[in-house]
Design an enzyme around this catalytic site. Structure first.
Site, mmCIF file in Angstrom:
data_model
loop_
_atom_site.group_PDB
_atom_site.id
_atom_site.type_symbol
_atom_site.label_atom_id
_atom_site.label_comp_id
_atom_site.label_asym_id
_atom_site.label_seq_id
_atom_site.Cartn_x
_atom_site.Cartn_y
_atom_site.Cartn_z
ATOM 1 C CG HIS A 130 -2.071 0.887 1.353
ATOM 2 N ND1 HIS A 130 -1.716 2.085 1.736
ATOM 3 C CD2 HIS A 130 -3.173 0.778 1.127
ATOM 4 C CE1 HIS A 130 -2.718 2.897 1.754
ATOM 5 N NE2 HIS A 130 -3.669 1.966 1.359
ATOM 6 C CG ASP A 207 0.130 -2.551 5.861
ATOM 7 O OD1 ASP A 207 -1.068 -2.668 6.540
ATOM 8 O OD2 ASP A 207 -0.143 -1.651 4.773
ATOM 9 C CD GLN A 210 -7.833 -4.177 3.993
ATOM 10 O OE1 GLN A 210 -8.751 -4.801 4.321
ATOM 11 N NE2 GLN A 210 -7.743 -2.951 3.536
ATOM 12 C CE LYS A 233 -7.849 0.302 6.311
ATOM 13 N NZ LYS A 233 -8.411 0.745 4.894
ATOM 14 C CB CYS A 373 -3.483 3.480 -1.498
ATOM 15 S SG CYS A 373 -4.570 4.789 -1.191
HETATM 16 N N1 PLP Z 1 -2.415 -0.680 4.379
HETATM 17 C C1 PLP Z 1 -3.344 -1.377 3.905
HETATM 18 C C2 PLP Z 1 -3.124 -2.887 3.410
HETATM 19 C C3 PLP Z 1 -4.682 -0.820 3.743
HETATM 20 O O1 PLP Z 1 -5.467 -1.417 2.908
HETATM 21 C C4 PLP Z 1 -4.614 0.414 4.108
HETATM 22 C C5 PLP Z 1 -6.155 1.317 3.944
HETATM 23 O O2 PLP Z 1 -6.646 1.261 2.932
HETATM 24 C C6 PLP Z 1 -3.795 1.202 4.813
HETATM 25 C C7 PLP Z 1 -2.549 0.508 4.999
HETATM 26 C C8 PLP Z 1 -4.092 2.683 5.309
HETATM 27 O O3 PLP Z 1 -4.793 2.585 6.321
HETATM 28 P P1 PLP Z 1 -5.451 4.002 7.000
HETATM 29 O O4 PLP Z 1 -5.946 4.740 5.921
HETATM 30 O O5 PLP Z 1 -6.250 3.579 8.081
HETATM 31 O O6 PLP Z 1 -3.798 4.692 7.574
#
Ligand code: PLP
Length: 415
Positions: A130, A207, A210, A233, A373
């Site tokens: 991401h 990370d 998800q 989430k 993203c």
């Molecule tokens: N990492 C992953 C895999 C994500 O799906 C997301 C959000 O879509 C993020 C990071 C970033 O999350 P946040 O927007 O809550 O900071």
């Protein structure tokens, strides 16, 4: 199979706790399939937060009056509850509350990365990261002279582990890998990557944005050095995220933000830092959000994370199979099974993902369209954008059917 009981979750009972799911648009009931972006918030979580505001609202760690003590205890307890949920035996000291996953990654990058990385170091990412990781480490690498490498994604949507073994070397300082890809749905072998990183003396950041919402996660079983996720989430509120770090590593790290609430001693000349995790949480923290996150963890544990995982896998498999039957739908990522989380990204031949999402919206079906993203990954897939349907504990087979049926309208208008 009952359409209301997916896996072994009682979806009908679950839906009753989400008033937002009763919304209709022009008489058509909402079908919410944008859960990878943000999940909805069940009544027990809303109630816990309202109750906090109604009865205990105050600032933390700075008052000896009763309300401040109650707020402080609730805030601290939330750290312990989260630690327990993800298997962090160091409890609250290993759990830093942030704003979201993105801020957790920036905290690590600024605090550890800026201080520890240099021109001889490599940060190993994957092609499915991401932007929260990818952009952050790119920028930190620029500032420190470190270099960034990417483990390739193969044609099945999985990481090429042979390439991983080539990329991770004694020059690697950090491996940063997404646990469940928000675009491909791939569940990555994070424990194996952690072993690889550690064999070369590197740290691993995972990370879990998800992953934590959708499956049991044990940071110590993975042997992750750092792990991040977001409250919004996982049936929790916006405005709160988590950075888990091994206590020893967090102890060694410098604060990322400075101010009140994180210090031990301040003079006109210098300052020293307070205990973990407060040293990383200056200023007034997200107190009501922490209460909400605590309630979300209680809620999810009551559902059972194994059941949540089974539900996710089953709905994703159903959506995958139904979309694959269509013939003019290209689906990205691995086939259904244990290596795929609860989301499906796809494109309908001849229809831009944004147009598709707009037509879905006419049917009250909420999906995401864009690059999610992960622009470089989309470049690799050879598309500018994709549509993404992502599922949570309240979604049903009928909602997947509504998604598939709406494709016809898109074909008629655009194809
Ligand atoms: N990492 C992953 C895999 C994500 O799906 C997301 C959000 O879509 C993020 C990071 C970033 O999350 P946040 O927007 O809550 O900071």
């Amino acid at each position: 199979m009952s359409q209301q009981n997916v896996g072994s979750l009682d979806v009908e009972a679950i839906r009753a706790e989400y008033p937002i799911l009763e919304r209709e648009f022009d008489g058509t009931p909402l079908v919410y399939l944008d859960n990878a972006a943000t999940t909805h918030t069940p009544e027990p979580v809303v109630e816990a937060m309202s109750d906090y505001y109604r009865t205990s609202n105050s600032n933390v760690h700075r008052g000896i009056h009763q309300l401040s003590q109650e707020a402080s205890i609730a805030y601290e307890d939330a750290h312990d509850r989260v630690a327990d949920f993800i298997g962090a035996s160091g409890e609250r000291e290993e759990i830093v509350f942030t704003k979201n996953t993105t801020e957790s990654e920036n905290l690590l990058a600024y605090s550890w990365g800026l201080n520890e990385l240099g021109p001889d170091d490599e940060v190993v990412l994957t092609e499915m990261e991401h932007h929260a990781s990818l952009v952050t480490w790119q920028q930190i690498a620029k500032r420190t002279g470190a270099s960034v490498k990417y483990i390739e994604v193969d044609e099945t949507g999985r990481l090429d582990m042979e390439h991983a073994r080539e990329c991770i070397t004694d020059d690697t300082a950090l491996v940063s890998v997404v646990h469940v890809s928000n675009t491909l749905g791939t569940v990555n072998p994070v424990a194996e990557l952690a072993d690889l990183a550690h064999d070369h003396g590197a740290y691993i950041f995972v990370d879990g944005a998800q992953a934590v919402p959708t499956r049991p996660v044990d940071v110590e079983a993975i042997d992750a050095d750092f792990y991040a996720f977001s409250g919004h989430k996982m049936a929790g509120p916006t405005g709160i995220g988590v950075l888990y770090g091994k206590k020893k590593l967090l102890e060694e790290m410098e604060p990322y933000l400075y101010g009140g609430g994180m210090i031990r001693k301040v003079t006109f000349e210098d300052s020293t830092w307070g205990d973990l995790p407060w040293k990383f949480e200056p200023g007034t923290p997200p107190i009501a959000e922490a209460v909400g996150l605590h309630a979300a963890v209680d809620y999810l544990e009551e559902l059972g994370m194994e059941r949540v995982r089974a539900h996710e896998e089953e709905l994703a498999a159903y959506a995958y199979d139904r979309l694959a039957e269509e013939g003019d739908v290209e689906i990205y990522g691995p086939e259904p099974g244990a290596e795929r989380g609860g989301l499906v990204s796809f494109n309908l031949e001849g229809v831009h993902a944004h147009d598709l999402a707009s037509i879905m919206n006419d049917h009250a079906v909420a999906i995401r369209a864009g690059d999610h993203c992960t622009q470089p990954l989309h470049d690799k897939l050879g598309v500018a954008a994709s549509a993404r349907a992502s599922f949570y504990v309240y979604n049903t087979h009928e909602e997947v059917d509504a998604l598939v049926e709406a494709l016809d309208d898109a074909r008629q208008l655009f194809a």
